[in-house]
Structure formats: C-alpha cells, structure tokens
Write a protein that holds these residues in place. Structure first.
Motif, PDB file in Angstrom:
ATOM      1  N   ARG A   1       0.744  -1.157   0.186  1.00 65.33           N
ATOM      2  CA  ARG A   1       0.152   0.003  -0.112  1.00 65.33           C
ATOM      3  C   ARG A   1       0.913   1.211   0.129  1.00 65.33           C
ATOM      4  O   ARG A   1       1.874   1.477   0.221  1.00 65.33           O
ATOM      5  CB  ARG A   1      -0.683  -0.118   1.237  1.00 65.33           C
ATOM      6  CG  ARG A   1      -1.813  -1.324   1.180  1.00 65.33           C
ATOM      7  CD  ARG A   1      -2.603  -1.060   2.546  1.00 65.33           C
ATOM      8  NE  ARG A   1      -3.401   0.111   2.618  1.00 65.33           N
ATOM      9  CZ  ARG A   1      -4.305   0.280   3.711  1.00 65.33           C
ATOM     10  NH1 ARG A   1      -4.096  -0.220   4.627  1.00 65.33           N
ATOM     11  NH2 ARG A   1      -4.933   1.354   3.503  1.00 65.33           N
TER      12      ARG A   1
ATOM     13  N   GLU B   1       7.142   3.482   5.505  1.00 64.49           N
ATOM     14  CA  GLU B   1       6.085   2.747   5.635  1.00 64.49           C
ATOM     15  C   GLU B   1       4.947   3.481   6.296  1.00 64.49           C
ATOM     16  O   GLU B   1       5.282   3.956   7.530  1.00 64.49           O
ATOM     17  CB  GLU B   1       6.382   1.323   6.292  1.00 64.49           C
ATOM     18  CG  GLU B   1       5.226   0.319   6.360  1.00 64.49           C
ATOM     19  CD  GLU B   1       4.571   0.116   5.155  1.00 64.49           C
ATOM     20  OE1 GLU B   1       3.289   0.164   5.227  1.00 64.49           O
ATOM     21  OE2 GLU B   1       4.821  -0.008   4.245  1.00 64.49           O
TER      22      GLU B   1
ATOM     23  N   ARG C   1       2.128  -1.174  12.253  1.00 60.45           N
ATOM     24  CA  ARG C   1       2.458  -2.537  12.604  1.00 60.45           C
ATOM     25  C   ARG C   1       3.674  -3.143  11.783  1.00 60.45           C
ATOM     26  O   ARG C   1       4.543  -3.921  12.415  1.00 60.45           O
ATOM     27  CB  ARG C   1       1.188  -3.263  12.708  1.00 60.45           C
ATOM     28  CG  ARG C   1       0.055  -2.933  13.612  1.00 60.45           C
ATOM     29  CD  ARG C   1      -1.282  -3.735  13.251  1.00 60.45           C
ATOM     30  NE  ARG C   1      -1.788  -3.238  11.998  1.00 60.45           N
ATOM     31  CZ  ARG C   1      -2.739  -3.886  11.166  1.00 60.45           C
ATOM     32  NH1 ARG C   1      -3.444  -4.927  12.029  1.00 60.45           N
ATOM     33  NH2 ARG C   1      -2.976  -3.311  10.220  1.00 60.45           N
TER      34      ARG C   1
ATOM     35  N   ASP D   1       2.179   1.804   7.470  1.00 62.30           N
ATOM     36  CA  ASP D   1       1.535   0.887   8.621  1.00 62.30           C
ATOM     37  C   ASP D   1       2.419   0.477   9.875  1.00 62.30           C
ATOM     38  O   ASP D   1       3.423   0.176   9.821  1.00 62.30           O
ATOM     39  CB  ASP D   1       1.102  -0.543   7.777  1.00 62.30           C
ATOM     40  CG  ASP D   1       0.278  -1.366   8.638  1.00 62.30           C
ATOM     41  OD1 ASP D   1       0.363  -1.353  10.110  1.00 62.30           O
ATOM     42  OD2 ASP D   1      -0.408  -2.178   8.202  1.00 62.30           O
TER      43      ASP D   1
ATOM     44  N   ALA E   1       2.722   4.064   1.154  1.00 64.41           N
ATOM     45  CA  ALA E   1       3.336   4.351   2.599  1.00 64.41           C
ATOM     46  C   ALA E   1       3.895   5.695   2.820  1.00 64.41           C
ATOM     47  O   ALA E   1       4.262   6.352   1.746  1.00 64.41           O
ATOM     48  CB  ALA E   1       4.383   3.232   2.832  1.00 64.41           C
TER      49      ALA E   1
ATOM     50  N   TRP F   1       2.578   8.340   5.894  1.00 68.61           N
ATOM     51  CA  TRP F   1       1.803   8.014   4.513  1.00 68.61           C
ATOM     52  C   TRP F   1       2.681   9.141   3.443  1.00 68.61           C
ATOM     53  O   TRP F   1       2.749  10.150   3.936  1.00 68.61           O
ATOM     54  CB  TRP F   1       0.484   8.174   4.761  1.00 68.61           C
ATOM     55  CG  TRP F   1      -0.251   7.064   5.458  1.00 68.61           C
ATOM     56  CD1 TRP F   1      -0.455   6.959   6.977  1.00 68.61           C
ATOM     57  CD2 TRP F   1      -0.588   5.686   4.933  1.00 68.61           C
ATOM     58  NE1 TRP F   1      -1.043   5.666   7.157  1.00 68.61           N
ATOM     59  CE2 TRP F   1      -1.085   4.978   5.993  1.00 68.61           C
ATOM     60  CE3 TRP F   1      -0.346   5.215   3.748  1.00 68.61           C
ATOM     61  CZ2 TRP F   1      -1.457   3.780   5.962  1.00 68.61           C
ATOM     62  CZ3 TRP F   1      -0.954   3.764   3.776  1.00 68.61           C
ATOM     63  CH2 TRP F   1      -1.426   3.108   4.847  1.00 68.61           C
TER      64      TRP F   1
END
Length: 482
Positions: free
Chosen positions: A3, A190, A194, A192, A5, A235
């Motif tokens: 996705r 990135e 997590r 995300d 990032a 992001w």
C-alpha cells in the motif's frame, strides 16, 4: 503488494514544478521513446496497445458480448487444453524496451519456465543469500530483494548517492538487505505502524544473528560498520510532496544529500509518486522502481503521464484492463495445462457477482479472498461464504436453478478469462512505456530492465532513471553479481 506508505506534507514543502495528479495541459504527440532498440514496441506497439485497450474497454461498456465460439448457432465447450496452448504461447511477449537481448541473470523474459539457478539446490532457499537474510523471507521475496538490492547498490555507486530511500517498505526485507547486507545507508518509509514495529524487531534479530555468525567465523569480517535502516512511519499522499522522503539521515549534510528512491512493487499511485519526486526534487538523483496494482491508479492522474501517450486516440484504460494486467500469465498457463478443478473459481466468482449485483447494485468490485478449497465446495456454498466476506447476509434466498445453469458454463467462463488475460502483457507494456516516456520528455535518462524471473515475480520490470547519462553503464545494472 504494497500500500502507499509515508505521509505527504504539502504547503511549505511544495516545490516549483510539482503538479497534482491530472494537472497540466496535454501537449501534441511527441516522438516515440529515444533509445528504443530494434524489435521493441515503441510507437507502433503503443498505438496497437491503445487500440486494443479501447476495443476491449468498449466491449465492456454496456455492450452485449459476442459469442467466443459457435457451432451451428449453438455454443459448444472448447477444450481447456486449446486455451492453455493459446495462453502459453502468449507468454513469450518481448519485454518493454529490452526486447532483442536476453534479460539479466535468471530474468530471461517470459515463457521459459526455468527455475532460477539460485533455487536449483533448494526451492525454498536462495543460494545467493546467507541464512540470516533468508529467515522469515519467502523464496519469491528472497529473489526480489537480492536482485533489486544489488541493482540499487550498483546504481548508488554509479550516481554517487549518499542514501537510499525505500518507500512502501512493508516489513523492511529490502531495506534490511540493502543496509545490513550491502552496506548502504537506508531510510525505510512505511505507513502501517504494525509493519514498521515488526521491521524493527526483525532488524534486531538479524543483527544478533550476524554477530553470532561473526563470532563463529571471525575470519569473515564485515567490510564496514553495520547500520540498520532508519524506519519512519509516514503515509505518502499521491498529490503532495513528502518532505520526509527528502530529509537526509543524521550523518548526511543537508547541502550534500544525493538520494536514490526505490520501491519494490510500490502499489498503484505510490509508483507514480516516486516518479514525481524524482522529477521535481533536485536532491533525488536516481530512481529504481518496480510497480504493481495498476488497477489502483488514480483516474485521472496515475495514467497517462506522458504527453505522447495522452495524445493517442483511445489511450484510456478501464479498470478491467488495468486489473487484468496484474495477473501472472506464467502461473495461469500452467494451471490451464493441468486443467485442474481449481479453474472452477472463475465460474463461482462470476456467479457470486451476479448475486451481489442483485442484492446491492451499488457494491462494485468487492474483494473476495480467503475462501479455501473452493473446488470442493458446491456453488451455493461458495456464494454464501462470499456474501459473508463482502458484508452481505449469507442467508439471502438463492436461485439454485440459475446457479446450476451458470456452473454449466464453467468452460466458457475460463475461455473468456483466458482471452482477457492475453491482453495483460500488452496493457502492462503501455503503462510502463508511458512512464518511461514521461521521464524522457523531461530530459531524464531512463530504461526498463527485467530484473526478476517472471516465473517467480511476474511484475519483473524495474524502471531505472538518472538525471545524468550513464551510457553503457545501464547494462551493468542488469548483470548478475558474481
């Protein structure tokens, strides 16, 4: 698939020349890409691709589909092996901007079906990576991080880069190999949190394993200090400049930073965003990007990028075409040749779509994943599970007679899907040549290099660009390290 990032920060960070997706007027048609080698698809191929795309898109825009096979006015069921031969024959399509010469290393173009040499001894472990770098990494990813990492290392040396920025880095496998395996200074971005936390844990685990290995083999000393990648949670917005991409690492002087942007299967607009940062930011001197998920490109904004392709009549690509370009012909050709029950998935998914459209007409293109062993299910069982996965009532009343009639057309659905898939290399070629032309129109130096084995990694073409000419050095980037 990654996705997008990183986080875009517009406003004060916006540079002159930065355009939001879709901005700017279209110019008249420009010449085909400079440096297109004999046998490559340049102007004629791009026009043919656009014409094919327009024809296919028109067929799907509310027009009644024509019969694919007729015999005496009645549809018959073509043998699946005939379709398999057709698709298998299509995977010899030459690679964009590189046809006429063999691809580097194991990426020999499509259709050879050869196992990369690094997996001949063990199909799960690359012989070109040491054990610590293989841990937690699947064979496909092992191949990808090694090949792209080595290309980035050579490109960094050729262009004098001070640091590499890996955008959309996921769990950090590529960043970790480039920093701890190849000695590059790497920033890993990135979106995300997590995934970033897991990347940091894997960094610590790899450092511990490398230190343990060095104690066991003290004669094999590292060439320099080991530096883990710097991970950043951010992001990247497609329409804005991301200052975080451009911030140098701690030991790089601001005025002297020379950045190389890379992304391994950067998803959808993220690949386009990397191109825009390369074009607009003087501190970015090199780019090595492998894209994917073309169906997630913004429309307009993500395609077309070049003035030349934008001026072609019928250059638009529908969602259906862009989604089809993401499928793997090599793997699907093998499935067709086996003619196993797994092909039933296409028919079941098509039947599910008719039920979804009747139940909720506004729900379009819902993702349906994670239904195991589809070929062992009855069609109504698959539809019920599929309804649940898209958030609809699995107990909706079903017309079993209609579902059985649709299942009886299983071979026709496979034939239709296979013919659609034949356009995949053509559509991907058009998208990638558009990006290549976009860079060349602005005076940059760019090539498309097939760096992965397509049997392992179907999206195997890297768009490599520099702001100063490299000449014959581009060929060095393709070669395998000894």
């Amino acid at each position: 698939m990654r996705r997008a990032a990183g986080a875009g920060e517009a406003g004060a960070g916006r540079r002159a020349g930065w355009n939001a997706p879709g901005a700017g007027a279209r110019a008249p048609a420009a010449p085909p890409p400079r440096g297109a080698r004999p046998g490559t698809r340049s102007a004629t191929a791009a026009a043919a691709a656009a014409a094919a795309a327009a024809a296919w898109a028109g067929a799907g825009a509310g027009c009644a589909p024509r019969p694919l096979w007729r015999r005496g006015g009645v549809f018959h069921r073509p043998a699946v092996e005939h379709i398999a031969s057709l698709v298998a024959g299509s995977v010899g399509w030459p690679e964009p901007a590189t046809a006429g010469r063999p691809a580097a290393g194991d990426a020999r173009g499509r259709g050879h079906g050869q196992t990369p040499s690094e997996f001949l001894e063990n199909p799960s472990q690359s012989s070109r990576l040491t054990a610590p770098f293989r841990k937690h990494v699947r064979p496909k990813k092992q191949h990808e991080i090694r090949r792209l990492g080595e290309l980035v290392k050579k490109l960094s040396d050729l262009t004098g880069c001070t640091q590499v920025v890996d955008v959309g880095s996921g769990q950090g496998h590529l960043s970790r190999f480039m920093s701890l395996g190849l000695g590059l200074k790497v920033k890993s971005i990135e979106g995300d949190r997590r995934l970033v936390e897991r990347a940091r844990r894997l960094d610590r685990e790899l450092l511990h394993a490398l230190e343990k290995e060095q104690r066991r083999k003290p004669q094999v000393a590292p060439t320099g200090p080991r530096r883990s990648p710097q991970h950043v949670v951010r992001w990247v917005e497609p329409a804005a400049l991301c200052d975080e991409l451009l911030l140098p690492l701690e030991h790089s002087p601001r005025g002297g930073a020379r950045l190389l942007l890379t992304g391994l299967h950067a998803c959808g607009d993220l690949s386009v965003t990397l191109l825009r940062h390369f074009c607009c930011c003087p501190e970015v001197v090199a780019l090595a990007s492998v894209g994917c998920c073309y169906m997630k490109l913004s429309d307009p904004g993500g395609y077309p990028l070049s003035q030349w392709v934008a001026a072609l009549p019928g250059c638009e690509l529908s969602y259906r075409l862009r989604e089809g370009a993401c499928h793997a012909l090599e793997e699907y050709a093998e499935r067709l040749q086996r003619a196993g029950p797994g092909l039933r998935t296409h028919c079941y998914r098509a039947a599910l779509e008719t039920v979804i459209r009747r139940a909720q007409p506004t729900l379009r293109r819902p993702g349906v994943q994670g239904i195991p062993r589809v070929h062992e299910l009855k069609i109504e069982e698959y539809v019920q599970r599929g309804l649940q996965r898209v958030g609809l009532d699995p107990q909706l009343p079903l017309n079993l007679a209609a579902l059985r009639a649709q299942q009886a057309q299983e071979n026709r659905v496979v034939a239709f899907f296979s013919l659609a898939l034949l356009l995949a290399p053509l559509v991907e070629t058009l998208i990638l040549l558009d990006r290549l032309l976009h860079l060349q129109e602005q005076g940059f130096h760019a090539e498309l290099l097939p760096i992965f084995s397509p049997e392992l990694s179907p999206r195997n073409l890297a768009l490599v660009a520099t702001k100063r000419p490299l000449g014959q050095a581009f060929s060095v980037l393709e070669t395998e390290d000894g």
